[in-house]
Design a protein around this motif. Sequence first.
Motif, PDB file in Angstrom:
ATOM      1  N   GLU A  75      79.839  60.956 -14.977  1.00 58.93           N
ATOM      2  CA  GLU A  75      78.486  60.923 -15.514  1.00 58.93           C
ATOM      3  C   GLU A  75      77.496  61.241 -14.393  1.00 58.93           C
ATOM      4  N   SER A  76      76.543  62.083 -14.689  1.00 62.06           N
ATOM      5  CA  SER A  76      75.560  62.494 -13.697  1.00 62.06           C
ATOM      6  C   SER A  76      74.572  61.349 -13.429  1.00 62.06           C
ATOM      7  N   VAL A  77      74.366  61.075 -12.148  1.00 63.08           N
ATOM      8  CA  VAL A  77      73.435  60.041 -11.731  1.00 63.08           C
ATOM      9  C   VAL A  77      72.311  60.729 -10.975  1.00 63.08           C
ATOM     10  N   HIS A  78      71.078  60.413 -11.351  1.00 64.80           N
ATOM     11  CA  HIS A  78      69.939  61.042 -10.678  1.00 64.80           C
ATOM     12  C   HIS A  78      69.698  60.362  -9.337  1.00 64.80           C
ATOM     13  N   LEU A  79      69.853  61.137  -8.266  1.00 69.23           N
ATOM     14  CA  LEU A  79      69.605  60.629  -6.926  1.00 69.23           C
ATOM     15  C   LEU A  79      68.553  61.513  -6.269  1.00 69.23           C
ATOM     16  N   ASP A  80      67.596  60.895  -5.613  1.00 70.64           N
ATOM     17  CA  ASP A  80      66.481  61.635  -5.043  1.00 70.64           C
ATOM     18  C   ASP A  80      66.703  62.118  -3.614  1.00 70.64           C
ATOM     19  N   SER A  81      67.766  61.710  -2.976  1.00 71.37           N
ATOM     20  CA  SER A  81      67.931  62.066  -1.569  1.00 71.37           C
ATOM     21  C   SER A  81      68.176  63.562  -1.384  1.00 71.37           C
ATOM     22  N   GLU A  82      67.676  64.057  -0.297  1.00 72.66           N
ATOM     23  CA  GLU A  82      67.836  65.477   0.041  1.00 72.66           C
ATOM     24  C   GLU A  82      69.310  65.826   0.185  1.00 72.66           C
ATOM     25  N   TYR A  83      70.077  64.911   0.782  1.00 76.88           N
ATOM     26  CA  TYR A  83      71.513  65.132   0.969  1.00 76.88           C
ATOM     27  C   TYR A  83      72.214  65.373  -0.363  1.00 76.88           C
ATOM     28  N   HIS A  84      71.949  64.559  -1.367  1.00 81.30           N
ATOM     29  CA  HIS A  84      72.615  64.693  -2.661  1.00 81.30           C
ATOM     30  C   HIS A  84      72.218  65.983  -3.370  1.00 81.30           C
ATOM     31  N   HIS A  85      70.967  66.365  -3.261  1.00 84.55           N
ATOM     32  CA  HIS A  85      70.531  67.623  -3.870  1.00 84.55           C
ATOM     33  C   HIS A  85      71.214  68.825  -3.202  1.00 84.55           C
ATOM     34  N   GLN A  86      71.260  68.808  -1.887  1.00 84.93           N
ATOM     35  CA  GLN A  86      71.880  69.929  -1.179  1.00 84.93           C
ATOM     36  C   GLN A  86      73.383  69.963  -1.395  1.00 84.93           C
ATOM     37  N   LEU A  87      74.011  68.805  -1.454  1.00 86.11           N
ATOM     38  CA  LEU A  87      75.448  68.751  -1.693  1.00 86.11           C
ATOM     39  C   LEU A  87      75.795  69.318  -3.068  1.00 86.11           C
ATOM     40  N   LYS A  88      75.034  68.920  -4.074  1.00 88.32           N
ATOM     41  CA  LYS A  88      75.286  69.421  -5.425  1.00 88.32           C
ATOM     42  C   LYS A  88      75.090  70.933  -5.498  1.00 88.32           C
ATOM     43  N   SER A  89      74.019  71.443  -4.874  1.00 81.85           N
ATOM     44  CA  SER A  89      73.805  72.894  -4.909  1.00 81.85           C
ATOM     45  C   SER A  89      74.879  73.631  -4.110  1.00 81.85           C
ATOM     46  N   TYR A  90      75.352  73.012  -3.026  1.00 77.61           N
ATOM     47  CA  TYR A  90      76.421  73.629  -2.243  1.00 77.61           C
ATOM     48  C   TYR A  90      77.687  73.763  -3.080  1.00 77.61           C
ATOM     49  N   ILE A  91      78.055  72.694  -3.769  1.00 76.47           N
ATOM     50  CA  ILE A  91      79.261  72.724  -4.610  1.00 76.47           C
ATOM     51  C   ILE A  91      79.131  73.780  -5.707  1.00 76.47           C
ATOM     52  N   GLU A  92      77.995  73.798  -6.382  1.00 75.55           N
ATOM     53  CA  GLU A  92      77.776  74.766  -7.460  1.00 75.55           C
ATOM     54  C   GLU A  92      77.838  76.201  -6.943  1.00 75.55           C
ATOM     55  N   ARG A  93      77.198  76.450  -5.793  1.00 77.03           N
ATOM     56  CA  ARG A  93      77.184  77.808  -5.234  1.00 77.03           C
ATOM     57  C   ARG A  93      78.580  78.249  -4.808  1.00 77.03           C
ATOM     58  N   LEU A  94      79.291  77.386  -4.092  1.00 78.07           N
ATOM     59  CA  LEU A  94      80.632  77.743  -3.631  1.00 78.07           C
ATOM     60  C   LEU A  94      81.573  77.954  -4.809  1.00 78.07           C
ATOM     61  N   TYR A  95      81.437  77.129  -5.825  1.00 79.58           N
ATOM     62  CA  TYR A  95      82.259  77.276  -7.027  1.00 79.58           C
ATOM     63  C   TYR A  95      81.993  78.619  -7.701  1.00 79.58           C
ATOM     64  N   ARG A  96      80.725  78.956  -7.829  1.00 80.17           N
ATOM     65  CA  ARG A  96      80.336  80.224  -8.460  1.00 80.17           C
ATOM     66  C   ARG A  96      80.826  81.420  -7.633  1.00 80.17           C
ATOM     67  N   ASP A  97      80.734  81.312  -6.320  1.00 79.57           N
ATOM     68  CA  ASP A  97      81.092  82.429  -5.447  1.00 79.57           C
ATOM     69  C   ASP A  97      82.593  82.601  -5.255  1.00 79.57           C
ATOM     70  N   THR A  98      83.364  81.565  -5.558  1.00 78.56           N
ATOM     71  CA  THR A  98      84.808  81.663  -5.332  1.00 78.56           C
ATOM     72  C   THR A  98      85.596  81.658  -6.641  1.00 78.56           C
TER      73      THR A  98
END
Length: 99
Positions: free
Chosen positions: A27-50
């Motif tokens: 379940e998605s949990v809303h977290l405001d930290s910069e680390y969590h936002h960047q981690l999620k975008s990193y995972i999504e980008r790497l998944y899309r690119d690979t």
Amino acid sequence: MLRDATVTSQQFSVKFEQLKQKFDERESVHLDSEYHHQLKSYIERLYRDTVHDENFNDKQLDDIREAEMSNLNRLQKLKNATSYKKEKHRSKSQNEDWG
């Protein structure tokens, strides 16, 4: 998986697909930290690119290894900086109670 030079693009894609499915089941949990936002975008980008790239092959994996490990190191530093601040303030508040 990125550090292990023996991992092929096929093995990488299969393992990353499994990890991403487990991630998406949670379940998605809303977290405001910069680390969590960047981690999620990193995972999504790497998944899309690979995984979603039908032309992803061993050469492309070898080409992105260093850059992706560098990105992961940046994320790790961001995470550690946040926890360091918490530890610093936690010990300060403990010392105030003692005297």
